[in-house]
Every structure is written in C-alpha cells, then in structure tokens.
Write a protein that holds these residues in place. Sequence first.
Motif, PDB file in Angstrom:
ATOM      1  N   GLU A 141       0.810  -1.208   0.000  1.00  0.00           N
ATOM      2  CA  GLU A 141       0.000   0.000   0.000  1.00  0.00           C
ATOM      3  C   GLU A 141       0.845   1.261   0.000  1.00  0.00           C
ATOM      4  O   GLU A 141       0.406   2.320  -0.444  1.00  0.00           O
ATOM      5  CB  GLU A 141      -0.929   0.005   1.220  1.00  0.00           C
ATOM      6  N   GLU A 142       2.096   1.159   0.498  1.00  0.00           N
ATOM      7  CA  GLU A 142       2.958   2.336   0.566  1.00  0.00           C
ATOM      8  C   GLU A 142       3.815   2.484  -0.691  1.00  0.00           C
ATOM      9  O   GLU A 142       4.539   3.477  -0.829  1.00  0.00           O
ATOM     10  CB  GLU A 142       3.865   2.226   1.793  1.00  0.00           C
ATOM     11  N   ASP A 143       3.761   1.501  -1.634  1.00  0.00           N
ATOM     12  CA  ASP A 143       4.581   1.555  -2.833  1.00  0.00           C
ATOM     13  C   ASP A 143       3.682   1.810  -4.048  1.00  0.00           C
ATOM     14  O   ASP A 143       3.000   0.897  -4.522  1.00  0.00           O
ATOM     15  CB  ASP A 143       5.330   0.237  -3.006  1.00  0.00           C
ATOM     16  N   PRO A 144       3.644   3.054  -4.563  1.00  0.00           N
ATOM     17  CA  PRO A 144       2.767   3.361  -5.707  1.00  0.00           C
ATOM     18  C   PRO A 144       3.085   2.513  -6.942  1.00  0.00           C
ATOM     19  O   PRO A 144       2.176   2.115  -7.675  1.00  0.00           O
ATOM     20  CB  PRO A 144       3.045   4.842  -5.969  1.00  0.00           C
ATOM     21  N   PHE A 145       4.355   2.229  -7.166  1.00  0.00           N
ATOM     22  CA  PHE A 145       4.724   1.442  -8.334  1.00  0.00           C
ATOM     23  C   PHE A 145       4.165   0.012  -8.247  1.00  0.00           C
ATOM     24  O   PHE A 145       3.651  -0.535  -9.215  1.00  0.00           O
ATOM     25  CB  PHE A 145       6.251   1.411  -8.472  1.00  0.00           C
ATOM     26  N   ALA A 146       4.270  -0.574  -7.060  1.00  0.00           N
ATOM     27  CA  ALA A 146       3.736  -1.918  -6.856  1.00  0.00           C
ATOM     28  C   ALA A 146       2.226  -1.932  -7.014  1.00  0.00           C
ATOM     29  O   ALA A 146       1.651  -2.868  -7.586  1.00  0.00           O
ATOM     30  CB  ALA A 146       4.142  -2.431  -5.481  1.00  0.00           C
ATOM     31  N   GLN A 147       1.562  -0.893  -6.495  1.00  0.00           N
ATOM     32  CA  GLN A 147       0.110  -0.818  -6.641  1.00  0.00           C
ATOM     33  C   GLN A 147      -0.300  -0.720  -8.118  1.00  0.00           C
ATOM     34  O   GLN A 147      -1.265  -1.349  -8.556  1.00  0.00           O
ATOM     35  CB  GLN A 147      -0.423   0.389  -5.874  1.00  0.00           C
ATOM     36  N   LYS A 148       0.449   0.066  -8.875  1.00  0.00           N
ATOM     37  CA  LYS A 148       0.140   0.211 -10.304  1.00  0.00           C
ATOM     38  C   LYS A 148       0.307  -1.120 -11.036  1.00  0.00           C
ATOM     39  O   LYS A 148      -0.536  -1.510 -11.859  1.00  0.00           O
ATOM     40  CB  LYS A 148       1.046   1.267 -10.913  1.00  0.00           C
ATOM     41  N   LEU A 149       1.386  -1.832 -10.723  1.00  0.00           N
ATOM     42  CA  LEU A 149       1.615  -3.128 -11.354  1.00  0.00           C
ATOM     43  C   LEU A 149       0.492  -4.117 -11.018  1.00  0.00           C
ATOM     44  O   LEU A 149      -0.003  -4.847 -11.878  1.00  0.00           O
ATOM     45  CB  LEU A 149       2.957  -3.711 -10.916  1.00  0.00           C
ATOM     46  N   LEU A 150       0.105  -4.140  -9.750  1.00  0.00           N
ATOM     47  CA  LEU A 150      -0.950  -5.060  -9.335  1.00  0.00           C
ATOM     48  C   LEU A 150      -2.290  -4.708  -9.980  1.00  0.00           C
ATOM     49  O   LEU A 150      -3.064  -5.593 -10.353  1.00  0.00           O
ATOM     50  CB  LEU A 150      -1.068  -5.064  -7.809  1.00  0.00           C
ATOM     51  N   ARG A 151      -2.586  -3.409 -10.098  1.00  0.00           N
ATOM     52  CA  ARG A 151      -3.840  -2.995 -10.748  1.00  0.00           C
ATOM     53  C   ARG A 151      -3.853  -3.425 -12.216  1.00  0.00           C
ATOM     54  O   ARG A 151      -4.866  -3.917 -12.723  1.00  0.00           O
ATOM     55  CB  ARG A 151      -4.025  -1.478 -10.647  1.00  0.00           C
ATOM     56  N   ASN A 152      -2.722  -3.225 -12.899  1.00  0.00           N
ATOM     57  CA  ASN A 152      -2.649  -3.638 -14.304  1.00  0.00           C
ATOM     58  C   ASN A 152      -2.787  -5.151 -14.446  1.00  0.00           C
ATOM     59  O   ASN A 152      -3.482  -5.646 -15.346  1.00  0.00           O
ATOM     60  CB  ASN A 152      -1.332  -3.170 -14.931  1.00  0.00           C
ATOM     61  N   MET A 153      -2.109  -5.879 -13.565  1.00  0.00           N
ATOM     62  CA  MET A 153      -2.206  -7.338 -13.609  1.00  0.00           C
ATOM     63  C   MET A 153      -3.628  -7.800 -13.339  1.00  0.00           C
ATOM     64  O   MET A 153      -4.153  -8.698 -14.009  1.00  0.00           O
ATOM     65  CB  MET A 153      -1.251  -7.946 -12.576  1.00  0.00           C
ATOM     66  N   LYS A 154      -4.260  -7.181 -12.363  1.00  0.00           N
ATOM     67  CA  LYS A 154      -5.630  -7.568 -12.013  1.00  0.00           C
ATOM     68  C   LYS A 154      -6.592  -7.265 -13.161  1.00  0.00           C
ATOM     69  O   LYS A 154      -7.486  -8.062 -13.474  1.00  0.00           O
ATOM     70  CB  LYS A 154      -6.055  -6.821 -10.750  1.00  0.00           C
ATOM     71  N   SER A 155      -6.389  -6.128 -13.818  1.00  0.00           N
ATOM     72  CA  SER A 155      -7.247  -5.758 -14.950  1.00  0.00           C
ATOM     73  C   SER A 155      -7.101  -6.748 -16.099  1.00  0.00           C
ATOM     74  O   SER A 155      -8.097  -7.183 -16.697  1.00  0.00           O
ATOM     75  CB  SER A 155      -6.899  -4.344 -15.426  1.00  0.00           C
ATOM     76  N   GLU A 156      -5.853  -7.138 -16.399  1.00  0.00           N
ATOM     77  CA  GLU A 156      -5.626  -8.075 -17.485  1.00  0.00           C
ATOM     78  C   GLU A 156      -6.168  -9.463 -17.159  1.00  0.00           C
ATOM     79  O   GLU A 156      -6.704 -10.165 -18.023  1.00  0.00           O
ATOM     80  CB  GLU A 156      -4.137  -8.147 -17.821  1.00  0.00           C
ATOM     81  N   VAL A 157      -6.010  -9.892 -15.894  1.00  0.00           N
ATOM     82  CA  VAL A 157      -6.532 -11.201 -15.506  1.00  0.00           C
ATOM     83  C   VAL A 157      -8.052 -11.213 -15.614  1.00  0.00           C
ATOM     84  O   VAL A 157      -8.655 -12.196 -16.073  1.00  0.00           O
ATOM     85  CB  VAL A 157      -6.082 -11.554 -14.074  1.00  0.00           C
ATOM     86  N   LYS A 158      -8.709 -10.122 -15.203  1.00  0.00           N
ATOM     87  CA  LYS A 158     -10.163 -10.039 -15.325  1.00  0.00           C
ATOM     88  C   LYS A 158     -10.586 -10.059 -16.791  1.00  0.00           C
ATOM     89  O   LYS A 158     -11.580 -10.692 -17.163  1.00  0.00           O
ATOM     90  CB  LYS A 158     -10.687  -8.779 -14.647  1.00  0.00           C
ATOM     91  N   ARG A 159      -9.816  -9.357 -17.625  1.00  0.00           N
ATOM     92  CA  ARG A 159     -10.135  -9.340 -19.051  1.00  0.00           C
ATOM     93  C   ARG A 159     -10.003 -10.743 -19.651  1.00  0.00           C
ATOM     94  O   ARG A 159     -10.853 -11.194 -20.419  1.00  0.00           O
ATOM     95  CB  ARG A 159      -9.216  -8.374 -19.787  1.00  0.00           C
ATOM     96  N   MET A 160      -8.917 -11.438 -19.282  1.00  0.00           N
ATOM     97  CA  MET A 160      -8.729 -12.796 -19.774  1.00  0.00           C
ATOM     98  C   MET A 160      -9.796 -13.746 -19.225  1.00  0.00           C
ATOM     99  O   MET A 160     -10.265 -14.645 -19.923  1.00  0.00           O
ATOM    100  CB  MET A 160      -7.337 -13.297 -19.371  1.00  0.00           C
ATOM    101  N   THR A 161     -10.196 -13.522 -17.963  1.00  0.00           N
ATOM    102  CA  THR A 161     -11.252 -14.355 -17.381  1.00  0.00           C
ATOM    103  C   THR A 161     -12.562 -14.169 -18.146  1.00  0.00           C
ATOM    104  O   THR A 161     -13.293 -15.132 -18.413  1.00  0.00           O
ATOM    105  CB  THR A 161     -11.455 -14.006 -15.903  1.00  0.00           C
ATOM    106  N   GLY A 162     -12.859 -12.907 -18.499  1.00  0.00           N
ATOM    107  CA  GLY A 162     -14.066 -12.641 -19.292  1.00  0.00           C
ATOM    108  C   GLY A 162     -14.005 -13.297 -20.657  1.00  0.00           C
ATOM    109  O   GLY A 162     -14.995 -13.867 -21.139  1.00  0.00           O
ATOM    110  N   LEU A 163     -12.834 -13.228 -21.321  1.00  0.00           N
ATOM    111  CA  LEU A 163     -12.683 -13.848 -22.631  1.00  0.00           C
ATOM    112  C   LEU A 163     -12.854 -15.360 -22.538  1.00  0.00           C
ATOM    113  O   LEU A 163     -13.551 -15.978 -23.344  1.00  0.00           O
ATOM    114  CB  LEU A 163     -11.313 -13.508 -23.214  1.00  0.00           C
ATOM    115  N   VAL A 164     -12.218 -15.978 -21.535  1.00  0.00           N
ATOM    116  CA  VAL A 164     -12.322 -17.428 -21.356  1.00  0.00           C
ATOM    117  C   VAL A 164     -13.763 -17.822 -21.078  1.00  0.00           C
ATOM    118  O   VAL A 164     -14.266 -18.831 -21.582  1.00  0.00           O
ATOM    119  CB  VAL A 164     -11.382 -17.891 -20.224  1.00  0.00           C
ATOM    120  N   SER A 165     -14.454 -17.021 -20.268  1.00  0.00           N
ATOM    121  CA  SER A 165     -15.854 -17.310 -19.957  1.00  0.00           C
ATOM    122  C   SER A 165     -16.714 -17.243 -21.216  1.00  0.00           C
ATOM    123  O   SER A 165     -17.570 -18.111 -21.440  1.00  0.00           O
ATOM    124  CB  SER A 165     -16.370 -16.325 -18.907  1.00  0.00           C
TER     125      SER A 165
END
Length: 462
Positions: A266-290
């Motif tokens: 939570e204190e590392d903005p760069f890590a938060q940005k990476l996790l948000r991007n990863m989460k967005s892509e995983v959700k997008r891939m989950t939607g495509l697979v579904s």
Amino acid sequence: MKTKWFKKGGSDLFQKTQRRLTMQYSSLLMLFLVLFIVVVYTLLYVVILRDQHRELEHLTRQETRIISDYLAESARNELQGLDSQELVLAGVDQFFYYVTDANGNFVMGSETMPHMREELFDLVSGWMPERNQIREETFKVTFDERRIGGREIDEAPKSDTVRLMIDGNPVFYNDQFVGMIYIGKDISFAYQLFQWLLIVLVSLTVLFAGVAIFMSYMMSKKAMGPISTAFHRQKEFVGDASHELRTPLSVMLSSIDAMEMTDGVEEDPFAQKLLRNMKSEVKRMTGLVSDLLVLARADSGSVERTLENIDVRAEAANVIESLTPHAESNGVSLYLDATEDLLVTGDRARLKQLMYILLDNAVKYSPDGGRVEMRLSKSDRHWTVSVSDEGIGIDPADQSRIFDRFFRSDKSRTRTVGGHGLGLSIAKWIAGIHGGTITVESELGKGSTFIVQIPNEQVVST
C-alpha cells in the motif's frame, strides 16, 4: 424451478453451408442440363425445318421443270389451258399446288381440302418470292370443313391447326416469264414432333433434377466431412482449453488480491500500479475465457437450460444497478423504462447475461455524458427488451455482420474500450435458444438500438 435440456438439431452453421453447397452443385448441374437440352432442341429444330425446306425446294424445282418441259415439248408460250392437259404434279405431304399465269390469274391447281381453295389461293396470290424465300403460315380448320358432300376427307390433316411451308418458283419459256408455281407443304407433324420432344425433354429435366439434387447432396456431404471433423476438433480444443484456463486465472486473481493486502504494497505506488494492471488483465482474460466457454457449449449441440417464471423488470433493475458504477465512471447515465410487473418464462441467468451484454456494449460506445435506456414491453405473443444509446452508431455495411464472432466494427476504438467481438454473438445465441430474435437499428453519429423479441410460449425439446 425445472431443469431441461435444449437440444439443437445439429450444427446450424454446417447445415446451412451444406444446403448452400447442395444448391450450388445442383444449380450447376441443372444449368449444364438445361444448356444441353436447349442445344439439342435447337439443333433438332433447325435440322428438321431445314430438311423440310430442302424437300420443299426440291419439290418446287421438280414440278417447275415438269411444266417447263411440257411447254417446250408442246411449243406453248403460255400457261392458259394447261389445266386440260394430263400433268401429274404431286408430292409427299404436298397440301396444295397452284399455277398462275404472268398476270397472276389462276391456271390450275389442286389441294388436299378443295373447299378451302379460296383461302389458300389468297395466301399466294400476287406473291413474288425472292430467291430461297420460304413462308410459313398457320390457319385453323374446323371439323365441319373436313366433310365434303357428306363424306369424310381421308387426306384432311389430323389437327385443327395446320402449319404450312409455302414456296414459289417462276416458270420461264425461252427465257420469257410465263407464270408462277406455288407449292404448300404440310409440316404440322414436325411441330407436333417438337411439342412431344419438348414434353419429353421437360420430363427428363424434372427427373434429372431430383437426381442432380441427390448427387449434389452427397457431394456436399462428402466435401463437408473433413471441414466438419476439423471444426469439431477445434471446438473441443476451445472448450477444453477454456475450461482448463479458468482455474489458473482464478488462482492468479486470488494471488493478486492477497498481494494487495501484504505489508508494504500500500505504501509503494509502483507496486500498486503493477498489481492494478495485472488484475485488470486477468479479469479481461477471465471474461474472454468465460465467453469462449459459453460459445463452446453452444456449439456442442446441447445446452442445459433452466426455465422458470421470472420478473424480468426486477432482473433488469438488478443488472442496471450492478453496471451503474461502470457507467458513471464513463460518464454515462442508465435508465429503465418498464411496467411494474413483467412476468416471463425463461432462463434467469441467460437472460440476465443477455441484458448485461447489451447494456455493457451500449456503455462502451457511448460518449461522455451519454444516455443509455433499456425498455421492456410485452404483447400477446412475445415480450421485448430494447437497449438504446447515443453512441457512434454502426455503419450500414457492418450491421449484417455485427453478430458474427470476433467481428468488430471499429477496431481502433475497440482497442481503447476493450472487448473481443463475442458479446453480441452470445446475445444472439441466448435469444435463439429462447426461440427469439435480435436485430439492430442504427445511424452513424446518432446511436444504436438493439431489439430482442422472445416468444411468451417456451417450447423445450428433449
């Protein structure tokens, strides 16, 4: 709640393709058959009539020579009085012959039907044919006209309609024109032959049409075999792959959620940005697979469907409520126009997915400050859900293809708003398994309206 199986009657795609191939093959075979019949009929027509022309020309020259020889032997320079001489002018199928003098006056003649001499002579009176000019005439003969003096005329034609081929030839004596000879040949039999030939050829065409359709069906079935096998293997692969990918994607999403809760992130903005991007892509891939899994099940030929009585207005309100945060983040307002109670029969999960797809699609392509409205209505035969937006609209050339899989009208904009071109295909499939239809009305720059109509009576095949 009652669960039933909705079983599709084979693959619509392959059935339509096979029917189309069958029609193309049979049309091609029929085209060659019709061309062959036309060529054969035309050749027979030309050959038979040309043969009749030659016979008539030969007969005319022969009888002209008889008259000329007689004039030379008797040293006569005119045809008057020729009828009192013993000249035999007769030929096969010769319906009449007339001899006229240089002034066109009747000299002698004979016909199969003497009572029609006046009508027949009028056909040739004053006619001076050019070289190789042969006329064809048609006239009617009544049954009463076939009886002369109370007796039947054996030589009378067997048809009420008589087709005549008429030829004329000048008669010369010492290079001086002295008269004309006209001969009419009955060719009714030839036209009757053409009629019977046409009937036979048409009957053969009908017979071979069935053979051509059967052969075309077998050819198309054989041609579709390898394609069908490859498609089924691909379908199985997509279904298996989609199913297998759901587990690792779920694990990845859970891992990202766990990482977001670890100390220091939570204190590392760069890590938060990476996790948000990863989460967005995983959700997008989950939607495509579904989506791929849904289509794979749709292609399998049988789909489990849960039919129940649902209040579609309440379900639509729930879908709008869940999409409101997403719409507000895009500056789009959602509205619902429906009666208080709208009870229908259908698959609750599938119909909610249908409404979600249409609303999400409308939000994606709406401008900032746009308005998306869902309307629900019901008639005696069907109920309707329509979703309207104020977006960019759809090009008329693309409107017939927007329900195809992976088709995207504006590819550059789609890369911005996301999507894989599967949503509308799934919406069409959901409407289809309920016996309904989905259509679109759109105008560039003014928005689009998707209209789904589903019958009130739901029939389920087992």
